[in-house]
Write a protein that holds these residues in place. Structure first.
Motif, PDB file in Angstrom:
ATOM      1  N   TRP A   1      -0.860   4.550  -0.503  1.00 36.57           N
ATOM      2  CA  TRP A   1      -1.549   4.666   0.471  1.00 36.57           C
ATOM      3  C   TRP A   1      -0.826   5.638   1.522  1.00 36.57           C
ATOM      4  O   TRP A   1      -1.394   6.384   2.234  1.00 36.57           O
ATOM      5  N   SER A   2       0.353   4.839   1.648  1.00 34.43           N
ATOM      6  CA  SER A   2       1.321   5.467   2.894  1.00 34.43           C
ATOM      7  C   SER A   2       1.872   6.720   2.539  1.00 34.43           C
ATOM      8  O   SER A   2       1.795   7.610   3.539  1.00 34.43           O
TER       9      SER A   2
ATOM     10  N   ILE B   1      -1.400   9.168   2.832  1.00 32.61           N
ATOM     11  CA  ILE B   1      -1.955   9.479   4.398  1.00 32.61           C
ATOM     12  C   ILE B   1      -0.905  10.357   4.879  1.00 32.61           C
ATOM     13  O   ILE B   1      -1.131  11.169   5.781  1.00 32.61           O
TER      14      ILE B   1
ATOM     15  N   TRP C   1       0.785  -1.287   0.041  1.00 31.77           N
ATOM     16  CA  TRP C   1       0.176  -0.129  -0.203  1.00 31.77           C
ATOM     17  C   TRP C   1       1.040   1.187  -0.213  1.00 31.77           C
ATOM     18  O   TRP C   1       0.693   2.218   1.031  1.00 31.77           O
TER      19      TRP C   1
END
Length: 219
Positions: A15-16, A19, A12
């Protein structure tokens, strides 16, 4: 960084980084609205700090997987980029502080960061599992009695805490100087805010160069 690395291991990466971008830039912007010391600690120390850890570990771990044959150079470029950022951010922040105030600088830079990082995250490519560049094979280890350990086993190893202490001392001293370089210049040496910001940029160039050069020395 631990959570960001976990996300990267799960595949991910975007996503990391996304975020991390949201948390970091939100923390930066909210710092510009802080009216108490507690809000400063929460917004800048906690929220922005978590965001930086997410984005940094996601970028670094994924890049090392994409360039297994040039791990030292790749990590040197990534970490050097972090050090080099202050070359540009320091004079911009100083200009915003002089023309408005520190809170305005945090809000403006926070808005700029969210656009830059989110756009950049679109171009991030996840490293394929077991990726190897054409014509490259992992070097065979000549070490004897090599044992792979789980993270729980590592926590039970005394040398792990020695390594952690070494990194903590190095990072603590470096970050302490970097975060106070401008104040040191103005209070100890009587430099103007503009000249002090210039020296912060020079410090950042040296910092970035050291990371890049030493990164190329190791694989």
């Amino acid at each position: 960084m631990i959570l960001g690395g976990y996300f990267a291991d799960k595949g991910w990466v975007k996503w990391s980084i996304a975020i991390g971008a949201i948390l970091f830039t939100s923390g930066f912007y909210l710092t510009g609205t802080a009216t108490s010391l507690a809000q400063l600690y929460i917004n800048y120390g906690l929220i922005a700090g978590l965001g930086q850890g997410f984005a940094y570990s996601g970028c670094l771990s994924n890049t090392l997987r994409l360039f297994p044959d040039k791990r030292g150079l790749a990590s040197g470029i990534i970490t050097g980029g972090m050090g080099l950022a202050a070359v540009f951010a320091s004079p911009i922040a100083n200009s915003l502080i002089l023309s408005h105030d520190a809170q305005h600088a945090f809000r403006t830079i926070g808005l700029a960061y969210i656009v830059i990082v989110l756009v950049a995250s679109v171009f991030v490519q996840k490293a394929p599992a077991g990726y190897k560049p054409d014509g490259w094979n992992p070097p065979t280890s000549s070490a004897q009695n090599v044992v792979n350990k789980t993270w729980i086993d590592i926590l039970k190893t005394p040398v792990f805490y020695v390594v952690i202490a070494m990194f903590f001392v190095g990072a603590f001293s470096g970050l302490m100087i970097a975060s106070n370089a401008r104040t040191i210049g103005t209070s100890m040496f009587g430099l103007s805010a503009t000249v002090a910001a210039l020296y912060v940029s020079l410090y950042s160039i040296a910092n970035s160069s050291g990371r890049f050069i030493w990164g190329t020395c190791f694989r």
